[in-house]
Write a protein that holds these residues in place. Structure first.
Motif, mmCIF file in Angstrom:
data_model
loop_
_atom_site.group_PDB
_atom_site.id
_atom_site.type_symbol
_atom_site.label_atom_id
_atom_site.label_comp_id
_atom_site.label_asym_id
_atom_site.label_seq_id
_atom_site.Cartn_x
_atom_site.Cartn_y
_atom_site.Cartn_z
ATOM 1 N N ALA A 187 -10.718 23.120 9.204
ATOM 2 C CA ALA A 187 -9.383 23.494 9.660
ATOM 3 C C ALA A 187 -8.279 22.937 8.773
ATOM 4 O O ALA A 187 -7.170 23.460 8.750
ATOM 5 C CB ALA A 187 -9.170 23.015 11.092
ATOM 6 N N THR A 188 -8.574 21.860 8.042
ATOM 7 C CA THR A 188 -7.544 21.222 7.225
ATOM 8 C C THR A 188 -8.207 20.554 6.026
ATOM 9 O O THR A 188 -9.427 20.492 5.922
ATOM 10 C CB THR A 188 -6.733 20.212 8.059
ATOM 11 N N ARG A 189 -7.386 20.031 5.094
ATOM 12 C CA ARG A 189 -7.948 19.468 3.876
ATOM 13 C C ARG A 189 -8.340 17.994 4.055
ATOM 14 O O ARG A 189 -9.450 17.586 3.726
ATOM 15 C CB ARG A 189 -6.931 19.626 2.728
ATOM 16 N N ILE A 190 -7.411 17.157 4.573
ATOM 17 C CA ILE A 190 -7.700 15.736 4.771
ATOM 18 C C ILE A 190 -7.365 15.386 6.217
ATOM 19 O O ILE A 190 -6.405 15.910 6.792
ATOM 20 C CB ILE A 190 -6.865 14.832 3.847
ATOM 21 N N SER A 214 -2.145 24.575 8.933
ATOM 22 C CA SER A 214 -2.660 23.225 8.673
ATOM 23 C C SER A 214 -3.771 23.221 7.623
ATOM 24 O O SER A 214 -4.256 22.157 7.234
ATOM 25 C CB SER A 214 -3.213 22.615 9.968
ATOM 26 N N ARG A 215 -4.155 24.377 7.119
ATOM 27 C CA ARG A 215 -5.360 24.497 6.309
ATOM 28 C C ARG A 215 -5.411 23.546 5.119
ATOM 29 O O ARG A 215 -6.422 22.909 4.870
ATOM 30 C CB ARG A 215 -5.522 25.947 5.811
ATOM 31 N N ASN A 216 -4.377 23.411 4.351
ATOM 32 C CA ASN A 216 -4.405 22.572 3.146
ATOM 33 C C ASN A 216 -3.515 21.341 3.285
ATOM 34 O O ASN A 216 -2.918 20.885 2.316
ATOM 35 C CB ASN A 216 -3.998 23.389 1.917
ATOM 36 N N LYS A 217 -3.487 20.783 4.485
ATOM 37 C CA LYS A 217 -2.621 19.652 4.772
ATOM 38 C C LYS A 217 -3.437 18.364 4.971
ATOM 39 O O LYS A 217 -4.665 18.376 4.984
ATOM 40 C CB LYS A 217 -1.785 19.932 6.032
ATOM 41 N N GLY A 229 -12.177 18.590 8.736
ATOM 42 C CA GLY A 229 -11.522 18.345 7.457
ATOM 43 C C GLY A 229 -12.501 18.416 6.297
ATOM 44 O O GLY A 229 -13.685 18.094 6.447
ATOM 45 N N ASP A 230 -12.016 18.835 5.128
ATOM 46 C CA ASP A 230 -12.841 18.755 3.917
ATOM 47 C C ASP A 230 -13.053 17.298 3.538
ATOM 48 O O ASP A 230 -14.132 16.917 3.076
ATOM 49 C CB ASP A 230 -12.147 19.482 2.754
ATOM 50 N N VAL A 246 -14.714 21.401 -3.921
ATOM 51 C CA VAL A 246 -14.912 20.817 -2.588
ATOM 52 C C VAL A 246 -16.340 21.060 -2.123
ATOM 53 O O VAL A 246 -17.017 20.140 -1.619
ATOM 54 C CB VAL A 246 -13.916 21.407 -1.570
ATOM 55 N N GLU A 247 -16.835 22.272 -2.300
ATOM 56 C CA GLU A 247 -18.198 22.601 -1.877
ATOM 57 C C GLU A 247 -19.238 21.806 -2.656
ATOM 58 O O GLU A 247 -20.258 21.382 -2.104
ATOM 59 C CB GLU A 247 -18.449 24.108 -2.028
#
Length: 363
Positions: free
Chosen positions: A161-164, A225-228, A248-249, A317-318
């Protein structure tokens, strides 16, 4: 004053009776098959250390041993939740043991007997010894059953859903204390990190703060919120925790109260979330920057790590996510710990030293 004294004496008597009610004087009849005779001593059983004794006993149980654990009256003086977890298990609890202090005797058919010896000291970080360095663990609640800490597939495959993300307790009196600085002076406390982010990234639209649990959950449902980077200064419900981590990633793995290690780093890695971490060198083997973590050592390198995470391409990221899962499965997972115990039990070795560098009692 007299009334308080009477209440204190009554409380101690009740706890002594509880000790006798829960324990047998000695093991009169050996369990059939393999069993582990556990004598962790007072240090690993009492107060907050009870979390580790519970986890270790469960590891032995998962490895195929019936558990016989020696308790002492002090165990009942402060019954923290981890001790309740231990008491709720089907272990045989006794007052006496043939196992020496801080050891486990593994018994098998006939006269087969092996011994595990436990050493707890921060010195083990720098003074490497010939021992099995037991990895730090997930929170004790994930060890109630075997499936609780081995079934992560759904979380690993979940869409992010978000980056961090960071969620947890930031209470200053707990997480900015003298003990952490005295023992690990290089560690930046979670309170100091939060203060730094609020100062260095003031008004940065990529940083979102969630002051309440509801606000946090709402942010995770919003497409924007995806890249936040979402910082939630709140605890989440335990049953939601793995789902939250897999939202999160990356997860910002901030230190615990009195030492760098915190369950959150190991739980994040279990679900394939990449750690942003200062104590990567305390893993065994060490986590590697930009391979299976983003490492920092000061505020400048922390800023660099955040920028790397926020701007990383999806394919990178993957790649890192796959490396994190591979590391967890190879070095941290319960299955690997079980394999090590069982390999020792099947070997010609008579003793195995288990090092716990994240617990400190002078050798």
């Amino acid at each position: 004053m007299f009334q308080k004294t009477i209440e204190s004496i009554t409380g101690k008597v009740k706890k002594r009776f509880k000790y006798y009610a829960h324990t047998k004087r000695k093991l009169r009849r050996k369990p059939e098959g393999q069993f582990a005779e556990v004598n962790f001593g007072a240090f690993l059983l009492n107060r907050d250390m009870g979390r580790y004794s519970f986890i270790l006993c469960q590891m032995l149980k998962f490895s195929g041993f019936k558990v016989v654990v020696k308790l002492d009256p002090r165990f009942f003086l402060n019954e923290v939740p981890y001790k309740q977890m231990l008491l709720a298990q089907d272990y045989t609890k006794v007052r006496g043991s043939n196992a020496p202090n801080r050891s486990v005797l593994l018994h098998g058919p006939g006269e087969k007997r092996k011994q595990l010896n436990f050493i707890c000291s921060y010195k083990l970080i720098d003074e490497q010894i010939d021992a099995y360095y037991l990895p730090y663990t997930l929170h004790p609640r994930f060890y109630r059953t075997f499936s609780d800490n081995t079934n992560f597939d759904a979380c690993r495959k979940a869409s992010r859903a978000t980056r961090i993300i960071f969620s947890g307790n930031f209470e200053r009196s707990l997480y900015n204390n003298k003990v952490l600085k005295d023992n690990f002076g290089w560690t930046i406390s979670r309170v100091d990190i939060l203060d730094h982010v609020k100062s260095a990234y003031k008004d940065d639209p990529r940083i979102l703060y969630a002051p309440t649990q509801k606000h946090f959950y709402d942010l995770l449902r919003q497409a924007e919120s995806r890249n936040k980077f979402i910082i939630a200064e709140v605890k989440t419900d335990p049953e939601d925790w793995l789902k939250i981590l897999s939202s999160g990633d990356f997860y910002l793995c901030l230190p615990g109260m009195g030492m760098p290690w915190s369950h959150n780093a190991f739980e994040a890695m279990a679900v394939g979330t990449i750690p942003i971490i200062q104590y990567n060198h305390l893993f065994n083997p060490a986590l590697v920057h930009e391979e299976n973590c983003l490492a920092y050592h000061d505020f400048d390198s922390f800023n660099t790590a955040l920028e790397l995470a926020l701007n990383m391409k999806p394919e990178e990221v993957e790649r890192m996510k796959a490396n994190v899962i591979a590391y967890y499965d190879a070095y941290i997972s319960t299955k690997q710990i079980i394999k090590r115990i069982q390999r020792f039990y099947a070997s010609d070795e008579e003793t195995l030293t288990i090092a716990l560098p994240y617990l400190n009692e002078e050798i």
